[in-house]
Design an enzyme around this catalytic site. Sequence first.
Site, short mmCIF file in Angstrom:
data_model
loop_
_atom_site.label_atom_id
_atom_site.label_comp_id
_atom_site.label_asym_id
_atom_site.label_seq_id
_atom_site.Cartn_x
_atom_site.Cartn_y
_atom_site.Cartn_z
N GLY A 13 0.79 -1.23 0.00
CA GLY A 13 0.00 0.00 0.00
C GLY A 13 0.82 1.27 0.00
O GLY A 13 1.76 1.43 -0.76
N PHE A 14 0.44 2.20 0.91
CA PHE A 14 1.14 3.50 0.96
C PHE A 14 2.63 3.28 1.19
O PHE A 14 3.47 3.96 0.62
CB PHE A 14 0.67 4.37 2.13
CG PHE A 14 -0.77 4.75 2.17
CD1 PHE A 14 -1.68 4.28 1.24
CD2 PHE A 14 -1.24 5.60 3.16
CE1 PHE A 14 -3.02 4.65 1.29
CE2 PHE A 14 -2.55 5.98 3.23
CZ PHE A 14 -3.46 5.49 2.30
N ARG A 34 6.09 -6.18 9.15
CA ARG A 34 6.10 -7.52 9.72
C ARG A 34 6.43 -8.59 8.67
O ARG A 34 7.08 -9.56 8.97
CB ARG A 34 4.73 -7.84 10.33
CG ARG A 34 4.46 -7.11 11.63
CD ARG A 34 3.04 -7.36 12.09
NE ARG A 34 2.09 -6.95 11.06
CZ ARG A 34 0.77 -7.08 11.16
NH1 ARG A 34 0.23 -7.63 12.22
NH2 ARG A 34 -0.01 -6.66 10.19
N ARG A 35 5.94 -8.41 7.45
CA ARG A 35 6.04 -9.48 6.45
C ARG A 35 7.39 -9.45 5.72
O ARG A 35 7.56 -8.77 4.72
CB ARG A 35 4.88 -9.36 5.47
CG ARG A 35 3.54 -9.69 6.15
CD ARG A 35 2.37 -9.48 5.23
NE ARG A 35 2.12 -8.09 4.97
CZ ARG A 35 1.05 -7.63 4.29
NH1 ARG A 35 0.15 -8.48 3.83
NH2 ARG A 35 0.90 -6.35 4.07
N ASP A 56 7.74 -5.37 13.90
CA ASP A 56 6.33 -5.24 14.28
C ASP A 56 6.26 -4.03 15.22
O ASP A 56 6.84 -4.07 16.31
CB ASP A 56 5.90 -6.53 14.99
CG ASP A 56 4.46 -6.47 15.48
OD1 ASP A 56 3.84 -5.38 15.44
OD2 ASP A 56 3.96 -7.53 15.90
N VAL A 57 5.58 -2.98 14.81
CA VAL A 57 5.60 -1.76 15.63
C VAL A 57 4.89 -1.94 16.98
O VAL A 57 5.02 -1.11 17.87
CB VAL A 57 5.01 -0.52 14.89
CG1 VAL A 57 5.81 -0.20 13.64
CG2 VAL A 57 3.53 -0.70 14.59
N TYR A 149 -10.93 3.86 15.29
CA TYR A 149 -10.05 4.19 14.17
C TYR A 149 -9.86 5.71 14.11
O TYR A 149 -8.73 6.22 14.09
CB TYR A 149 -10.59 3.65 12.84
CG TYR A 149 -9.71 4.06 11.69
CD1 TYR A 149 -8.45 3.50 11.53
CD2 TYR A 149 -10.12 5.05 10.79
CE1 TYR A 149 -7.61 3.92 10.51
CE2 TYR A 149 -9.29 5.46 9.77
CZ TYR A 149 -8.03 4.89 9.63
OH TYR A 149 -7.20 5.32 8.62
N LYS A 153 -6.51 8.09 14.97
CA LYS A 153 -5.94 9.04 14.01
C LYS A 153 -5.95 10.46 14.59
O LYS A 153 -5.07 11.27 14.28
CB LYS A 153 -6.68 8.96 12.68
CG LYS A 153 -6.44 7.64 11.95
CD LYS A 153 -4.96 7.41 11.66
CE LYS A 153 -4.69 6.16 10.85
NZ LYS A 153 -3.27 5.97 10.53
N PHE A 187 -6.20 -1.54 2.75
CA PHE A 187 -6.92 -0.91 3.87
C PHE A 187 -8.33 -1.51 4.08
O PHE A 187 -8.66 -1.97 5.18
CB PHE A 187 -7.00 0.61 3.64
CG PHE A 187 -7.74 1.36 4.71
CD1 PHE A 187 -7.11 1.69 5.90
CD2 PHE A 187 -9.06 1.73 4.53
CE1 PHE A 187 -7.79 2.38 6.90
CE2 PHE A 187 -9.75 2.42 5.52
CZ PHE A 187 -9.11 2.75 6.70
#
Length: 250
Positions: A13-14, A34-35, A56-57, A149, A153, A187
Amino acid sequence: MSLTVLVTGASAGFGSAIARRFVRDGHRVIAAARRADRLKALAGELGPAVLPFPLDVTDAAAVAALPAALPQAWRAVDVLVNNAGLALGLDPAYRAKLSDWETMLATNAAGLMRVTHALLPGMVERNRGHIVNLSSTAAIYPYPGGHIYGASKAFVTQFSLNLRADLVGTNVRVTDLEPGLVGGSEFSAVRFGDAARAAAVYSGTTPLTPEDIAEATSWVVNLPAHVNINRLEMMPTCQASGPLVVKRKE
Ligand code: 8X3
């Protein structure tokens, strides 16, 4: 000048669009996510300008070990793009799963907080740096099913503005990017766990793309050093805020 850029959530994604954009612009990218297999593929595509860095954050110990865990030549991070984040579910708050709320907060708020805490002191010491936080229009505009969510943000946006208050007068910049409807990422698939429902979100629209987000990120970072874009709200032309809702009796 070539910059060292650390992007979280860089596997898709982004994040991967931002990594591609910075490499194209001649910079080096620490691609964190992670991946590991996806990071390896990204590095295979983009070459030695990318350092794949499995992270992994939400793993507090792993994040605290940054930047000492980076190879010496990559430790002086100039730009941190705090992109890792997710939405889970769109049910009203009274039907939402507590575990989804916890996951969103752990990644979008606490994860971003931890990565920032790990890298900010080095930026201040070097008197050079830029933190770009991926917030959302959901930080400002509530919508049904947005609950945690949107709240997570809002944390990102207010944290960004508060960081500016501490960094004023230094050469460390902070930008809060607030995109609205963006297609071409995982997303909505992650939010719904259902490809058809995810696709319906973008049906009949021309949403922003991850490349648009990468373009905005590149723009804010490449502005002259004395220019700080505090907040940047982006929507596609097919989206706008409002109207306010008035619920009338039947
Ligand atoms: C993504 C935009 O409108 O789905 O941050 O919350 S929205």
